[in-house]
Design a protein around this motif. Sequence first.
Motif, PDB file in Angstrom:
ATOM      1  N   GLY A 135      22.432  25.729  28.334  1.00 26.72           N
ATOM      2  CA  GLY A 135      22.792  24.701  27.368  1.00 26.72           C
ATOM      3  C   GLY A 135      22.277  25.104  26.001  1.00 26.72           C
ATOM      4  N   PRO A 136      22.260  24.191  25.050  1.00 29.91           N
ATOM      5  CA  PRO A 136      21.767  24.526  23.711  1.00 29.91           C
ATOM      6  C   PRO A 136      20.271  24.793  23.728  1.00 29.91           C
ATOM      7  N   GLY A 137      19.820  25.575  22.772  1.00 28.45           N
ATOM      8  CA  GLY A 137      18.396  25.867  22.662  1.00 28.45           C
ATOM      9  C   GLY A 137      17.993  27.098  23.444  1.00 28.45           C
ATOM     10  N   PRO A 138      16.741  27.548  23.248  1.00 29.88           N
ATOM     11  CA  PRO A 138      16.248  28.754  23.936  1.00 29.88           C
ATOM     12  C   PRO A 138      16.255  28.585  25.442  1.00 29.88           C
ATOM     13  N   ALA A 139      16.427  29.712  26.137  1.00 30.25           N
ATOM     14  CA  ALA A 139      16.482  29.694  27.598  1.00 30.25           C
ATOM     15  C   ALA A 139      15.117  29.481  28.228  1.00 30.25           C
ATOM     16  N   LEU A 140      14.051  29.884  27.540  1.00 31.54           N
ATOM     17  CA  LEU A 140      12.706  29.840  28.094  1.00 31.54           C
ATOM     18  C   LEU A 140      11.746  29.062  27.201  1.00 31.54           C
ATOM     19  N   LYS A 141      10.665  28.584  27.809  1.00 33.32           N
ATOM     20  CA  LYS A 141       9.565  27.978  27.069  1.00 33.32           C
ATOM     21  C   LYS A 141       8.315  28.852  27.105  1.00 33.32           C
ATOM     22  N   CYS A 142       8.236  29.758  28.061  1.00 36.11           N
ATOM     23  CA  CYS A 142       7.052  30.600  28.203  1.00 36.11           C
ATOM     24  C   CYS A 142       7.002  31.647  27.100  1.00 36.11           C
ATOM     25  N   PRO A 143       5.809  32.162  26.785  1.00 40.41           N
ATOM     26  CA  PRO A 143       5.714  33.233  25.792  1.00 40.41           C
ATOM     27  C   PRO A 143       6.407  34.501  26.268  1.00 40.41           C
ATOM     28  N   ALA A 174      -4.263  38.381  28.162  1.00 41.37           N
ATOM     29  CA  ALA A 174      -5.268  37.519  27.526  1.00 41.37           C
ATOM     30  C   ALA A 174      -4.609  36.426  26.699  1.00 41.37           C
ATOM     31  N   ALA A 175      -3.549  36.795  25.966  1.00 42.61           N
ATOM     32  CA  ALA A 175      -2.861  35.807  25.133  1.00 42.61           C
ATOM     33  C   ALA A 175      -2.152  34.765  25.985  1.00 42.61           C
ATOM     34  N   PHE A 176      -1.536  35.192  27.067  1.00 38.65           N
ATOM     35  CA  PHE A 176      -0.846  34.242  27.929  1.00 38.65           C
ATOM     36  C   PHE A 176      -1.821  33.291  28.599  1.00 38.65           C
ATOM     37  N   GLU A 209      15.099  34.911  20.223  1.00 41.69           N
ATOM     38  CA  GLU A 209      15.929  33.707  20.277  1.00 41.69           C
ATOM     39  C   GLU A 209      15.961  33.061  21.665  1.00 41.69           C
ATOM     40  N   LEU A 210      15.357  33.717  22.644  1.00 40.46           N
ATOM     41  CA  LEU A 210      15.452  33.229  24.014  1.00 40.46           C
ATOM     42  C   LEU A 210      14.249  32.413  24.465  1.00 40.46           C
ATOM     43  N   THR A 211      13.277  32.211  23.586  1.00 41.97           N
ATOM     44  CA  THR A 211      12.123  31.405  23.975  1.00 41.97           C
ATOM     45  C   THR A 211      11.683  30.498  22.834  1.00 41.97           C
ATOM     46  N   SER A 212      11.195  29.319  23.210  1.00 39.93           N
ATOM     47  CA  SER A 212      10.575  28.425  22.241  1.00 39.93           C
ATOM     48  C   SER A 212       9.065  28.653  22.203  1.00 39.93           C
ATOM     49  N   GLY A 213       8.597  29.567  23.031  1.00 34.27           N
ATOM     50  CA  GLY A 213       7.177  29.888  23.070  1.00 34.27           C
ATOM     51  C   GLY A 213       6.819  31.000  22.106  1.00 34.27           C
ATOM     52  N   GLU A 214       5.613  31.517  22.237  1.00 35.49           N
ATOM     53  CA  GLU A 214       5.139  32.614  21.392  1.00 35.49           C
ATOM     54  C   GLU A 214       5.962  33.868  21.659  1.00 35.49           C
ATOM     55  N   PHE A 215       6.087  34.693  20.623  1.00 41.56           N
ATOM     56  CA  PHE A 215       6.871  35.928  20.750  1.00 41.56           C
ATOM     57  C   PHE A 215       6.157  37.054  20.030  1.00 41.56           C
ATOM     58  N   SER A 216       6.232  38.252  20.620  1.00 39.34           N
ATOM     59  CA  SER A 216       5.712  39.453  19.952  1.00 39.34           C
ATOM     60  C   SER A 216       6.583  40.642  20.309  1.00 39.34           C
ATOM     61  N   THR A 248      -0.694  50.055  28.570  1.00 36.39           N
ATOM     62  CA  THR A 248      -1.695  49.325  29.344  1.00 36.39           C
ATOM     63  C   THR A 248      -2.496  48.397  28.441  1.00 36.39           C
ATOM     64  N   ARG A 249      -2.908  48.899  27.266  1.00 36.95           N
ATOM     65  CA  ARG A 249      -3.651  48.045  26.321  1.00 36.95           C
ATOM     66  C   ARG A 249      -2.807  46.854  25.890  1.00 36.95           C
ATOM     67  N   ALA A 250      -1.519  47.105  25.626  1.00 39.59           N
ATOM     68  CA  ALA A 250      -0.636  46.025  25.198  1.00 39.59           C
ATOM     69  C   ALA A 250      -0.506  44.963  26.285  1.00 39.59           C
ATOM     70  N   VAL A 251      -0.370  45.387  27.525  1.00 37.03           N
ATOM     71  CA  VAL A 251      -0.241  44.437  28.625  1.00 37.03           C
ATOM     72  C   VAL A 251      -1.536  43.639  28.795  1.00 37.03           C
ATOM     73  N   ILE A 252      -2.674  44.303  28.671  1.00 34.38           N
ATOM     74  CA  ILE A 252      -3.957  43.600  28.762  1.00 34.38           C
ATOM     75  C   ILE A 252      -4.070  42.548  27.660  1.00 34.38           C
ATOM     76  N   GLU A 253      -3.642  42.903  26.452  1.00 33.69           N
ATOM     77  CA  GLU A 253      -3.648  41.943  25.345  1.00 33.69           C
ATOM     78  C   GLU A 253      -2.725  40.766  25.643  1.00 33.69           C
ATOM     79  N   ASP A 254      -1.552  41.059  26.210  1.00 36.65           N
ATOM     80  CA  ASP A 254      -0.623  39.985  26.537  1.00 36.65           C
ATOM     81  C   ASP A 254      -1.189  39.071  27.609  1.00 36.65           C
TER      82      ASP A 254
END
Length: 260
Positions: free
Chosen positions: A187-195, A251-253, A217-224, A243-249
């Motif tokens: 429907g209208p709006g982003p498909a996801l709410k999760c980061p 922690a952020a999630f 455009e697919l989430t109303s949550g945080e994006f990087s 690996t560092r990027a995933v570890i950072e994600d």
Amino acid sequence: MSTPDEHGDLWIRRFHPAPEAHHRLVLLPHAGGSASFFFNFSKELAGHAEVLAVQYPGRQDRRAEPPLDDVAALVEEIHRALLPWTDKPLVLFGHSMGAVLSFELARRFEREGAPPAGLIASGRRSPTVRREENVHTRGDDALIAEIRALSGTDAGLLADEELLRMVLPAIRSDYKAVETYRYLPDGPGPALKCPVSVLTGESDPRVSVPEAMEWRELTSGEFSLRTFPGGHFYLTPQQAGVTRAVIEDLAAFTAVPAGR
């Protein structure tokens, strides 16, 4: 936690159990890929999450099973296999075809009121970016040329012509699944709410940086969005950085409640 059933045992590989971890990181491989592709990542990430790698049918220890050539069918089976593991928050990580599967799994979990803690999409343009591709309809030699060009298949396998042709049905089925996939909005709006976090190679011939940015455009949550040197399989030579990027994600999630 309910005990994983025989179905889950087929689909899920837990190379480095970490039952004390607060999150579970689900790794979904690329077209033609297998759970073992993520073995080293699992080892490096075991101290930060319990890592579950998905094994599709038609390869390695599931070679005798017919492969699935439809994204919806794969999502249905993977979702069923993951249900016993949902007593802890799930973070979904998918590379290439795995990114598409991770996205649709995230949608499925959110519809059921059990959103993932986050989604990490690697090496794949946004599902909203349409591109006609037909690798799965080509002959064996053309299919082999395609996987050689992307440099993601084990060199030993590529050198063994007989073994390579044995696994071609699974590779072809994977390509058919992802090439015939079409994103259908609810429907209208982003498909996801999760980061959502997106990782991509700077010189990936299959994904431009603007196409990767469209995931926003697919989430109303945080994006990087993070870029790395390399092509479609940038994550192999850039394993330490990824690996560092995933570890950072992770922690952020943990800090951002799912569905915010």
